[in-house]
Design a protein around this motif. Structure first.
Motif, PDB file in Angstrom:
ATOM      1  N   ASP A  11       4.382  14.258   3.050  1.00 25.66           N
ATOM      2  CA  ASP A  11       3.681  13.011   2.710  1.00 25.66           C
ATOM      3  C   ASP A  11       4.587  12.050   1.945  1.00 25.66           C
ATOM      4  O   ASP A  11       4.605  10.846   2.215  1.00 25.66           O
ATOM      5  CB  ASP A  11       2.416  13.291   1.897  1.00 25.66           C
ATOM      6  CG  ASP A  11       1.331  13.954   2.727  1.00 25.66           C
ATOM      7  OD1 ASP A  11       1.322  13.764   3.967  1.00 25.66           O
ATOM      8  OD2 ASP A  11       0.500  14.665   2.143  1.00 25.66           O
ATOM      9  N   LEU A  12       5.343  12.576   0.997  1.00 28.25           N
ATOM     10  CA  LEU A  12       6.255  11.734   0.221  1.00 28.25           C
ATOM     11  C   LEU A  12       7.296  11.090   1.127  1.00 28.25           C
ATOM     12  O   LEU A  12       7.501   9.870   1.086  1.00 28.25           O
ATOM     13  CB  LEU A  12       6.953  12.555  -0.871  1.00 28.25           C
ATOM     14  CG  LEU A  12       8.100  11.832  -1.586  1.00 28.25           C
ATOM     15  CD1 LEU A  12       7.600  10.618  -2.372  1.00 28.25           C
ATOM     16  CD2 LEU A  12       8.853  12.803  -2.489  1.00 28.25           C
ATOM     17  N   GLN A  32       0.827  -1.214   0.000  1.00 25.88           N
ATOM     18  CA  GLN A  32       0.000   0.000   0.000  1.00 25.88           C
ATOM     19  C   GLN A  32       0.858   1.260   0.000  1.00 25.88           C
ATOM     20  O   GLN A  32       0.509   2.254  -0.636  1.00 25.88           O
ATOM     21  CB  GLN A  32      -0.956   0.004   1.200  1.00 25.88           C
ATOM     22  CG  GLN A  32      -2.049  -1.045   1.101  1.00 25.88           C
ATOM     23  CD  GLN A  32      -2.828  -0.932  -0.198  1.00 25.88           C
ATOM     24  OE1 GLN A  32      -3.405   0.105  -0.519  1.00 25.88           O
ATOM     25  NE2 GLN A  32      -2.815  -2.000  -0.972  1.00 25.88           N
ATOM     26  N   SER A  33       1.981   1.227   0.690  1.00 27.22           N
ATOM     27  CA  SER A  33       2.886   2.386   0.661  1.00 27.22           C
ATOM     28  C   SER A  33       3.531   2.526  -0.710  1.00 27.22           C
ATOM     29  O   SER A  33       3.665   3.638  -1.234  1.00 27.22           O
ATOM     30  CB  SER A  33       3.967   2.239   1.739  1.00 27.22           C
ATOM     31  OG  SER A  33       3.391   2.327   3.021  1.00 27.22           O
ATOM     32  N   GLU A  34       3.921   1.406  -1.300  1.00 25.53           N
ATOM     33  CA  GLU A  34       4.574   1.457  -2.611  1.00 25.53           C
ATOM     34  C   GLU A  34       3.665   1.995  -3.708  1.00 25.53           C
ATOM     35  O   GLU A  34       4.141   2.683  -4.601  1.00 25.53           O
ATOM     36  CB  GLU A  34       5.087   0.072  -3.004  1.00 25.53           C
ATOM     37  CG  GLU A  34       6.347  -0.326  -2.275  1.00 25.53           C
ATOM     38  CD  GLU A  34       6.988  -1.556  -2.866  1.00 25.53           C
ATOM     39  OE1 GLU A  34       6.314  -2.367  -3.524  1.00 25.53           O
ATOM     40  OE2 GLU A  34       8.207  -1.698  -2.668  1.00 25.53           O
ATOM     41  N   VAL A  35       2.380   1.695  -3.653  1.00 27.15           N
ATOM     42  CA  VAL A  35       1.489   2.168  -4.720  1.00 27.15           C
ATOM     43  C   VAL A  35       1.241   3.670  -4.630  1.00 27.15           C
ATOM     44  O   VAL A  35       0.715   4.258  -5.577  1.00 27.15           O
ATOM     45  CB  VAL A  35       0.146   1.387  -4.780  1.00 27.15           C
ATOM     46  CG1 VAL A  35       0.381  -0.085  -5.066  1.00 27.15           C
ATOM     47  CG2 VAL A  35      -0.684   1.591  -3.531  1.00 27.15           C
ATOM     48  N   ARG A  36       1.662   4.297  -3.559  1.00 24.15           N
ATOM     49  CA  ARG A  36       1.519   5.741  -3.407  1.00 24.15           C
ATOM     50  C   ARG A  36       2.650   6.515  -4.084  1.00 24.15           C
ATOM     51  O   ARG A  36       2.627   7.741  -4.128  1.00 24.15           O
ATOM     52  CB  ARG A  36       1.470   6.112  -1.926  1.00 24.15           C
ATOM     53  CG  ARG A  36       0.259   5.527  -1.214  1.00 24.15           C
ATOM     54  CD  ARG A  36       0.268   5.834   0.250  1.00 24.15           C
ATOM     55  NE  ARG A  36      -0.031   7.255   0.442  1.00 24.15           N
ATOM     56  CZ  ARG A  36       0.114   7.892   1.588  1.00 24.15           C
ATOM     57  NH1 ARG A  36       0.571   7.259   2.645  1.00 24.15           N
ATOM     58  NH2 ARG A  36      -0.177   9.165   1.681  1.00 24.15           N
ATOM     59  N   VAL A  37       3.641   5.788  -4.604  1.00 27.31           N
ATOM     60  CA  VAL A  37       4.830   6.413  -5.192  1.00 27.31           C
ATOM     61  C   VAL A  37       4.876   6.107  -6.686  1.00 27.31           C
ATOM     62  O   VAL A  37       4.562   4.992  -7.106  1.00 27.31           O
ATOM     63  CB  VAL A  37       6.118   5.876  -4.500  1.00 27.31           C
ATOM     64  CG1 VAL A  37       7.366   6.410  -5.156  1.00 27.31           C
ATOM     65  CG2 VAL A  37       6.090   6.190  -3.007  1.00 27.31           C
ATOM     66  N   THR A  56       5.956   8.504   3.448  1.00 31.53           N
ATOM     67  CA  THR A  56       5.701   7.266   2.700  1.00 31.53           C
ATOM     68  C   THR A  56       7.000   6.511   2.467  1.00 31.53           C
ATOM     69  O   THR A  56       7.056   5.286   2.647  1.00 31.53           O
ATOM     70  CB  THR A  56       4.998   7.576   1.363  1.00 31.53           C
ATOM     71  OG1 THR A  56       3.732   8.182   1.642  1.00 31.53           O
ATOM     72  CG2 THR A  56       4.778   6.309   0.545  1.00 31.53           C
ATOM     73  N   HIS A 103      12.170  -1.012  -3.844  1.00 29.01           N
ATOM     74  CA  HIS A 103      10.960  -1.327  -4.606  1.00 29.01           C
ATOM     75  C   HIS A 103      11.165  -2.577  -5.455  1.00 29.01           C
ATOM     76  O   HIS A 103      10.306  -3.458  -5.496  1.00 29.01           O
ATOM     77  CB  HIS A 103      10.565  -0.136  -5.475  1.00 29.01           C
ATOM     78  CG  HIS A 103       9.389  -0.384  -6.352  1.00 29.01           C
ATOM     79  ND1 HIS A 103       8.134  -0.657  -5.863  1.00 29.01           N
ATOM     80  CD2 HIS A 103       9.277  -0.428  -7.702  1.00 29.01           C
ATOM     81  CE1 HIS A 103       7.307  -0.843  -6.866  1.00 29.01           C
ATOM     82  NE2 HIS A 103       7.980  -0.717  -7.999  1.00 29.01           N
ATOM     83  N   ASP A 139       8.356  17.680   0.885  1.00 29.11           N
ATOM     84  CA  ASP A 139       7.040  17.041   0.790  1.00 29.11           C
ATOM     85  C   ASP A 139       6.908  16.009   1.907  1.00 29.11           C
ATOM     86  O   ASP A 139       7.425  14.894   1.804  1.00 29.11           O
ATOM     87  CB  ASP A 139       6.885  16.382  -0.586  1.00 29.11           C
ATOM     88  CG  ASP A 139       5.520  15.771  -0.817  1.00 29.11           C
ATOM     89  OD1 ASP A 139       4.837  15.381   0.158  1.00 29.11           O
ATOM     90  OD2 ASP A 139       5.137  15.654  -1.997  1.00 29.11           O
TER      91      ASP A 139
END
Length: 175
Positions: free
Chosen positions: A51-52, A29-34, A55, A136, A49
């Motif tokens: 949030d970035l 879930q964290s990876e799909v945010r990047v 994450t 990743h 940033d």
């Protein structure tokens, strides 16, 4: 008395399996945010940033927790199956033969990048990008190891995750 010890050991492994599902799902879930791959110039442009970078910190932590949980479950399941578990290289060799990990070298690469994250604090955005891109890339090794290990333990030892709270989400990683 000995049955109580066995029950506790099996319950501990079941909890480790649930932890693996949970760690894998949260890492995914964290990876799909990047947006992958990360580039140094982009990271530098977004250096404030919150949030970035929260994450990315979560990815670091969750990668490490997933690998640690997998290692604990491998060692524990080998112990329950009567396999040598006194030396983790023996455990890795056993699980490589079982097809759970593709290679001991891949596992050690994951461990090396995980340890680098814990002990090095890069400020060079090229190094930061390289680190996270590698995390990743290697996370897929851990995801597939998790899936194969859970299947083996369920089949081999008839031990399932202690709850099904993350089972559906875990399986969605592979869709």
């Amino acid at each position: 008395m000995s049955q109580d010890i066995l029950d506790r050991q099996q319950h501990h492994l079941a909890q480790l399996l649930e932890a693996i599902q949970r760690c894998a799902w949260f890492l995914h879930q964290s990876e799909v945010r990047v947006a992958w791959p990360l580039e140094a110039a982009w990271l530098e442009a977004h250096k404030k940033d919150i949030d970035l970078f929260e994450t990315l910190a979560a990815i670091n932590e969750r990668f490490a927790k997933l690998q640690d949980s997998l290692a604990s479950a491998m060692r524990h399941s080998a112990l329950l199956a009567g396999e040598p578990s006194d030396n983790f290289l023996k455990v890795l060799a056993f699980f490589e033969k079982q097809g759970i990990i593709d290679s001991t070298a891949d596992w050690q690469r994951c461990r090396a990048i995980r340890n680098m994250a814990a002990h090095e604090y890069a400020t060079n955005y090229s190094e930061i990008a390289e680190h996270f891109n590698l995390l990743h890339e290697l996370s897929h090794i851990l995801f597939h190891t998790a899936r194969r290990l859970l299947a083996l333990i369920i089949d081999w030892l008839q031990i399932s995750p202690s709850s099904q709270d993350f089972s559906e989400e875990f399986e969605r990683i592979f869709d």
